[in-house]
Design a protein around this motif. Structure first.
Motif, PDB file in Angstrom:
ATOM      1  N   GLU A  11      11.881   5.324  -0.010  1.00 60.31           N
ATOM      2  CA  GLU A  11      10.452   5.477  -0.269  1.00 60.31           C
ATOM      3  C   GLU A  11       9.712   4.157  -0.048  1.00 60.31           C
ATOM      4  O   GLU A  11       8.562   4.143   0.386  1.00 60.31           O
ATOM      5  CB  GLU A  11      10.221   5.981  -1.693  1.00 60.31           C
ATOM      6  N   PHE A  12      10.373   3.054  -0.408  1.00 59.18           N
ATOM      7  CA  PHE A  12       9.801   1.718  -0.214  1.00 59.18           C
ATOM      8  C   PHE A  12      10.822   0.851   0.507  1.00 59.18           C
ATOM      9  O   PHE A  12      12.023   0.942   0.235  1.00 59.18           O
ATOM     10  CB  PHE A  12       9.426   1.075  -1.554  1.00 59.18           C
ATOM     11  N   ASP A  13      10.357   0.017   1.396  1.00 58.42           N
ATOM     12  CA  ASP A  13      11.243  -0.867   2.142  1.00 58.42           C
ATOM     13  C   ASP A  13      10.552  -2.223   2.300  1.00 58.42           C
ATOM     14  O   ASP A  13       9.683  -2.407   3.140  1.00 58.42           O
ATOM     15  CB  ASP A  13      11.554  -0.273   3.509  1.00 58.42           C
ATOM     16  N   PHE A  39       0.652  -7.677   1.080  1.00 55.28           N
ATOM     17  CA  PHE A  39       0.384  -7.174  -0.263  1.00 55.28           C
ATOM     18  C   PHE A  39       0.586  -8.320  -1.251  1.00 55.28           C
ATOM     19  O   PHE A  39       1.439  -9.188  -1.049  1.00 55.28           O
ATOM     20  CB  PHE A  39       1.342  -6.040  -0.626  1.00 55.28           C
ATOM     21  N   VAL A  40      -0.203  -8.309  -2.328  1.00 53.72           N
ATOM     22  CA  VAL A  40      -0.035  -9.328  -3.371  1.00 53.72           C
ATOM     23  C   VAL A  40       0.042  -8.634  -4.726  1.00 53.72           C
ATOM     24  O   VAL A  40      -0.873  -7.904  -5.118  1.00 53.72           O
ATOM     25  CB  VAL A  40      -1.199 -10.343  -3.379  1.00 53.72           C
ATOM     26  N   LEU A  41       1.149  -8.843  -5.417  1.00 56.64           N
ATOM     27  CA  LEU A  41       1.345  -8.322  -6.765  1.00 56.64           C
ATOM     28  C   LEU A  41       0.921  -9.394  -7.756  1.00 56.64           C
ATOM     29  O   LEU A  41       1.364 -10.541  -7.663  1.00 56.64           O
ATOM     30  CB  LEU A  41       2.812  -7.949  -6.962  1.00 56.64           C
ATOM     31  N   LEU A  42       0.086  -9.035  -8.717  1.00 56.50           N
ATOM     32  CA  LEU A  42      -0.372  -9.961  -9.752  1.00 56.50           C
ATOM     33  C   LEU A  42      -0.060  -9.366 -11.119  1.00 56.50           C
ATOM     34  O   LEU A  42      -0.432  -8.231 -11.408  1.00 56.50           O
ATOM     35  CB  LEU A  42      -1.883 -10.204  -9.625  1.00 56.50           C
ATOM     36  N   ALA A  71      -4.192  -4.803  -1.674  1.00 57.76           N
ATOM     37  CA  ALA A  71      -3.869  -4.371  -0.320  1.00 57.76           C
ATOM     38  C   ALA A  71      -3.936  -5.562   0.640  1.00 57.76           C
ATOM     39  O   ALA A  71      -4.631  -6.541   0.374  1.00 57.76           O
ATOM     40  CB  ALA A  71      -4.838  -3.281   0.124  1.00 57.76           C
ATOM     41  N   PRO A  72      -3.210  -5.509   1.745  1.00 56.18           N
ATOM     42  CA  PRO A  72      -3.253  -6.610   2.715  1.00 56.18           C
ATOM     43  C   PRO A  72      -4.566  -6.665   3.477  1.00 56.18           C
ATOM     44  O   PRO A  72      -5.382  -5.739   3.406  1.00 56.18           O
ATOM     45  CB  PRO A  72      -2.082  -6.289   3.650  1.00 56.18           C
ATOM     46  N   ASP A  73      -4.760  -7.774   4.187  1.00 55.90           N
ATOM     47  CA  ASP A  73      -5.949  -7.995   5.013  1.00 55.90           C
ATOM     48  C   ASP A  73      -7.235  -7.970   4.193  1.00 55.90           C
ATOM     49  O   ASP A  73      -8.251  -7.404   4.602  1.00 55.90           O
ATOM     50  CB  ASP A  73      -6.028  -6.957   6.141  1.00 55.90           C
ATOM     51  N   THR A  74      -7.187  -8.567   3.023  1.00 59.63           N
ATOM     52  CA  THR A  74      -8.365  -8.670   2.169  1.00 59.63           C
ATOM     53  C   THR A  74      -8.461 -10.088   1.612  1.00 59.63           C
ATOM     54  O   THR A  74      -7.479 -10.816   1.549  1.00 59.63           O
ATOM     55  CB  THR A  74      -8.305  -7.688   0.981  1.00 59.63           C
ATOM     56  N   CYS A  75      -9.662 -10.437   1.217  1.00 64.80           N
ATOM     57  CA  CYS A  75      -9.887 -11.709   0.528  1.00 64.80           C
ATOM     58  C   CYS A  75      -9.985 -11.437  -0.964  1.00 64.80           C
ATOM     59  O   CYS A  75     -10.443 -10.372  -1.390  1.00 64.80           O
ATOM     60  CB  CYS A  75     -11.173 -12.371   1.022  1.00 64.80           C
ATOM     61  N   CYS A  95       5.380  -4.771   3.384  1.00 63.84           N
ATOM     62  CA  CYS A  95       6.016  -3.463   3.248  1.00 63.84           C
ATOM     63  C   CYS A  95       5.233  -2.461   4.099  1.00 63.84           C
ATOM     64  O   CYS A  95       4.020  -2.319   3.927  1.00 63.84           O
ATOM     65  CB  CYS A  95       6.036  -3.031   1.784  1.00 63.84           C
ATOM     66  N   ASN A  96       5.920  -1.771   5.003  1.00 61.85           N
ATOM     67  CA  ASN A  96       5.263  -0.809   5.884  1.00 61.85           C
ATOM     68  C   ASN A  96       5.315   0.623   5.357  1.00 61.85           C
ATOM     69  O   ASN A  96       4.859   1.550   6.033  1.00 61.85           O
ATOM     70  CB  ASN A  96       5.901  -0.847   7.278  1.00 61.85           C
ATOM     71  N   SER A  97       5.869   0.811   4.183  1.00 62.16           N
ATOM     72  CA  SER A  97       6.003   2.159   3.623  1.00 62.16           C
ATOM     73  C   SER A  97       4.645   2.760   3.290  1.00 62.16           C
ATOM     74  O   SER A  97       3.842   2.128   2.589  1.00 62.16           O
ATOM     75  CB  SER A  97       6.868   2.120   2.365  1.00 62.16           C
ATOM     76  N   PRO A  98       4.349   3.972   3.766  1.00 64.48           N
ATOM     77  CA  PRO A  98       3.049   4.599   3.475  1.00 64.48           C
ATOM     78  C   PRO A  98       2.817   4.840   1.994  1.00 64.48           C
ATOM     79  O   PRO A  98       1.675   4.940   1.547  1.00 64.48           O
ATOM     80  CB  PRO A  98       3.118   5.917   4.264  1.00 64.48           C
ATOM     81  N   GLN A  99       3.910   4.899   1.211  1.00 66.86           N
ATOM     82  CA  GLN A  99       3.766   5.146  -0.225  1.00 66.86           C
ATOM     83  C   GLN A  99       3.070   4.001  -0.955  1.00 66.86           C
ATOM     84  O   GLN A  99       2.642   4.166  -2.105  1.00 66.86           O
ATOM     85  CB  GLN A  99       5.144   5.383  -0.860  1.00 66.86           C
ATOM     86  N   MET A 100       2.932   2.844  -0.305  1.00 64.90           N
ATOM     87  CA  MET A 100       2.223   1.737  -0.950  1.00 64.90           C
ATOM     88  C   MET A 100       0.772   2.112  -1.245  1.00 64.90           C
ATOM     89  O   MET A 100       0.157   1.532  -2.143  1.00 64.90           O
ATOM     90  CB  MET A 100       2.267   0.484  -0.070  1.00 64.90           C
TER      91      MET A 100
END
Length: 319
Positions: A11-13, A39-42, A71-75, A95-100
């Motif tokens: 599901e996640f990779d 992606f950034v986890l805080l 989400a990626p590509d954001t400030c 992570c390229n998994s669509p479940q993100m």
């Protein structure tokens, strides 16, 4: 003899890690906008903060025990909430998994299970990587020469475990009336009253018998509501609150450790130090030396964790 098998679904990779850091800031800290292509986890361990992400979204407020995935590509920009000295764990990953899409740009409340996974992730990060200077304002991860066998794989696995757990607990059952097991309304009110009582008696040696008598509650009932909601025993939680208060005092003023121990009602500096190290994994004197302030270089601080018990309500960051 087995001639075939069922290919396991993933599901996640997690394909790569870009950052893995722990921050401690003063209440006046502001981090200006920064762009991320990952992606950034805080995760907020203590205190509270406000995160602005994207140009068309409202700021997100995070408090102790809450997690947010950008989400990626954001400030994004970060600022400490008023009168709060937040401690923040951050992990950048690809992570390229669509479940993100199920997890990004939303706030999650982490329980003991999620905190345990985060602690294991941070521990492996500290053992596997060291920060290398990328430019004058940031650092890049570098592999340690003697990193443990399988450490990087475990880091990816812990992230995947965390995300699977979050989806199971908060996403898959969103349509039902309850997304998780909740205390009854009366027990919830009682828990708030007891934690408020703890807050008002942080400088005292509170006991289980004392709490049971004060709130006319049985020992088993008391332990059940604390275990169910916090993952800790009643007195264990009180100990975390006291050490959390000690950490806050160390961050906010220049008092000697002996003075802080005395103000919090510890019988000796030696007992205070033992309790502090038991809960945080480091002596209070070392914690004092690791603090970062708004006037110092605000860029990343390498994780220094070795916690075997998981993140705690007030602190579990370890050396």
């Amino acid at each position: 003899m087995m001639t075939g098998g069922l290919r396991l679904k993933r599901e996640f990779d997690i394909s790569a890690i870009s950052s893995l850091y722990f921050f401690e800031y003063k209440s006046d800290f502001i981090f200006k906008s920064e762009y991320h292509d990952c992606f950034v986890l805080l995760y907020v361990e203590t205190g509270s903060c406000e995160i602005s992400h994207g140009q068309k979204t409202d700021p997100v407020s995070l408090s102790q025990g809450q997690l947010f995935i950008q989400a990626p590509d954001t400030c994004y920009s970060f600022r400490a909430s008023s009168k709060s000295c937040p401690t923040l764990f951050a992990c950048g990953f690809f992570c390229n998994s669509p479940q993100m899409s199920l997890l990004t740009d939303r706030v999650f409340c982490c329980g003991k299970k999620e905190q345990r996974i985060l602690s294991l992730l941070a521990e492996e990060g500290q053992e596997s990587f060291s920060p290398g200077l990328k430019n004058k304002s940031s650092y890049a991860l570098e592999r340690r020469f003697n990193q443990p066998f399988g450490g990087e794989q475990l880091i990816g696995m812990y992230l995947e475990m965390l995300f699977i757990n979050l989806v199971r607990q908060y996403v898959s059952f969103e349509s039902s009336e309850l997304t998780r097991t909740l205390l009854s309304e009366s027990d919830s009110v009682l828990l708030k009253r007891i934690t408020q009582y703890y807050q008002e008696h942080l400088t005292e040696q509170v006991t289980v018998s004392q709490v049971c008598k004060e709130f006319s509650i049985g020992r088993s009932h008391l332990q059940r509501i604390f275990r169910q909601e916090t993952g800790f025993g009643a007195m264990e939680y009180f100990s975390q609150m006291r050490i959390g208060a000690a950490k806050k005092m160390i961050r906010e003023n220049d008092k000697k450790l002996t003075e802080i121990a005395e103000e919090l009602g510890y019988t000796s500096i030696h007992y205070f130090s033992r309790q502090f190290k038991k809960i945080t994994g480091m002596a209070p004197s070392r914690y004092q030396r690791t603090l970062r302030t708004a006037t110092s270089d605000p860029v990343y601080q390498q994780i220094e964790l070795d916690n075997k018990e998981g993140f705690l309500p007030d602190s579990s960051w370890q050396e």
